[in-house]
Design an enzyme around this catalytic site. Structure first.
Site: not given
Ligand code: BES
Ligand code: MN
Ligand code: ZN
Length: 482
Positions: A257, A332
């Site tokens: 990140k 996901r």
């Protein structure tokens, strides 16, 4: 927080009077006549929530505003509950008896909901815990306007919200995938659903490649939890399956990140898992006549020498391959395996809940859930209606083919990212590929955990979506005809 019902207010307990500007104050014996002037002047100055101390017990006045539309009125009343929470704790009140003099039928329920939700604190790691703790402990409703079932339901909803917020607020060094699974199981023992936990060995045997790939960079093993609540009086033949993203911490992996603070609150990335656990908790504990299964794939998303690397091709549980091009799109990957696993149940409906994309948060801000799915219009309407009723609203997004085209890969069946635009929709398209049943996807990124105070929804973990899911399940239970 204890919520009970009593035939009448105890002589020593503080009371709340839910009122309107038109209330005939002189008729209310609990108000000392000297306080009537205070009421008149406060109302003139548009002060709507205040305490009166002239009588034998403290009296808190809360003006319920009739917004002409029941859902908006109820929301205004929840907010009044939030204001009264502040007053009660400022005056060190322990017990409040709520009386509804507003003329708005049932107003004490949203009021108590807002009040109880506001009273939540997560301070167990603080030395000054005792000093900082709210004094308010118990809310009493009057038996004449609250049935036992209604009071128990409200109490259970509040329990679930507190549990969900605790789980989401708990940092990864206190809540790894194994600890999350144990917490899910413990909640089931209290509520009345069963839990099966798959460990790493079992997950490997099942070849859940999506979950295992995210877990590669972790020093902790993954878990896959299966909750089941199947009451004898269930009205549905095929189960409703709830799936929750259980990423106990998200660093982004090798696609680390980027921005300074984007990792600070990534302990909240199991918000979806907590939300579905909360909904199952309420359903089971209140005996909702619905067969429900909950699935939680869980791991942290970290990086070490073995971490999955952008470019990797992952063999998913359903047998398809994914070209993994961004390890920060990890949610996901683990949800895909859980959604494919859900096929075996031949479910009537699958709902997944996930803190999946910053795009969903950017699209709607702090006030709504982005959702999409293949379920029919009736189910979507019921979901949206539930959202308005509990004021955890949703906005539907499309699953058009063009968005799916963005996931095409040259070397595998699909890529795990679709580019910079409409990231919440391409994430939805990715998940859709792993479903073969009516399905709804709720993206709660950003609203599962607030960085600013959002009134009764709180600061930090909000449990946003728990009341929504349960309300929707209630609707499914009443409209289901097998
Ligand atoms: N856990 C994040 C999403 C998130 C963002 C949760 C903000 C809570 C608050 C998710 O795993 C993520 O990193 N999503 C990426 C997807 C992208 C790489 C395609 C995102 O939204 O940037
Ligand atoms: Mn991520
Ligand atoms: Zn994530």
């Amino acid at each position: 927080m204890k919520i009970t019902s009593v035939p009448q207010a105890a002589k020593t307990d503080a009371v709340v009077i839910l009122a309107t500007k038109k209330t005939d104050w002189k008729k209310l014996k609990v108000i000392h006549r000297n306080d009537i002037n205070i009421i008149t002047s406060n109302l003139k100055n548009d002060i709507k929530n205040f305490i009166l101390q002239g009588g034998k017990v403290p009296v808190v006045i809360a003006i319920a505003e009739d917004k002409k539309e029941i859902n908006k009125t109820n929301e205004a009343i929840r907010k009044a509950g939030n204001a009264v929470c502040g007053i009660a704790n400022r005056y060190k009140i322990r017990t409040l008896t709520v009386t509804n003099e507003s003329g708005i039928a049932g107003a004490h329920f949203p009021f108590t909901e807002g009040l109880a939700m506001s009273n939540y604190q997560f301070i167990k790691y603080r030395k000054d815990e005792k000093k900082t703790a709210n004094t308010l402990r118990e809310i009493k409703l009057l038996t004449k306007d609250s049935s036992k079932t209604e009071v128990t339901k409200l109490q259970t909803i509040i329990e679930a919200i507190y549990m969900v917020r605790d789980l989401v607020n708990e940092p990864v060094n206190h809540l790894n995938a194994t600890q999350l699974a144990e917490a899910i199981k413990a909640a089931g023992v209290t509520a009345g659903y069963t839990t099966t936990i798959f460990n790493k060995k079992k997950i490997e045997e099942l070849k859940m490649g999506g979950l295992l790939s995210v877990n590669q960079g972790s020093i902790d093993p993954p878990t896959f939890s299966i909750m089941e609540y199947n009451p004898a009086n269930a009205v549905n033949k095929q189960p409703i399956v709830l799936v929750g993203k259980g990423v106990v911490y998200d660093t982004g992996g090798l696609s680390l990140k980027p921005t300074a603070n984007s990792m600070d609150y990534m302990k909240c990335d199991m918000g979806g898992a907590a939300t579905i656990t909360g909904a199952l908790y309420i359903a089971a504990k209140t005996g909702l006549p619905l067969h429900i299964i909950g699935l939680v794939p869980s791991t942290d998303n970290r990086l070490n020498g073995n971490a999955f690397a952008p470019g990797d091709i992952i063999d998913m549980y359903d047998g398809s391959t994914v070209e993994m091009l961004n390890s920060d799109a990890e949610g996901r990957m683990i949800l895909a395996d859980a959604l494919a696993f859900a096929k075996q149940y031949k479910p009537e409906l699958v709902i997944d809940v996930a803190t999946l994309t910053g795009a969903a948060h950017r699209a709607l801000g702090d006030f709504a859930i982005a959702y999409m799915g293949t379920a029919d219009a009736q189910k979507k309407n019921q979901l949206e209606e539930s959202g308005h009723e509990v004021y955890e609203r949703l906005v539907g997004f499309p699953l058009w083919d063009e968005y799916g085209d963005l996931l095409k890969s040259d070397i595998a069946d699909m890529k795990n990212v679709g580019g910079a635009l409409a990231g919440h929709i391409t994430a939805g398209k990715f998940l859709e590929k792993f479903t073969d049943y009516p399905w709804l996807h709720l993206d709660i990124a950003g609203i599962a955990f607030f960085q600013t105070n959002q009134g009764y929804k709180g600061k930090h973990a909000s449990a946003f979506g728990v009341r929504l899911l349960f309300r929707f399940l209630e609707k499914l239970a009443t409209t289901n005809n097998g």
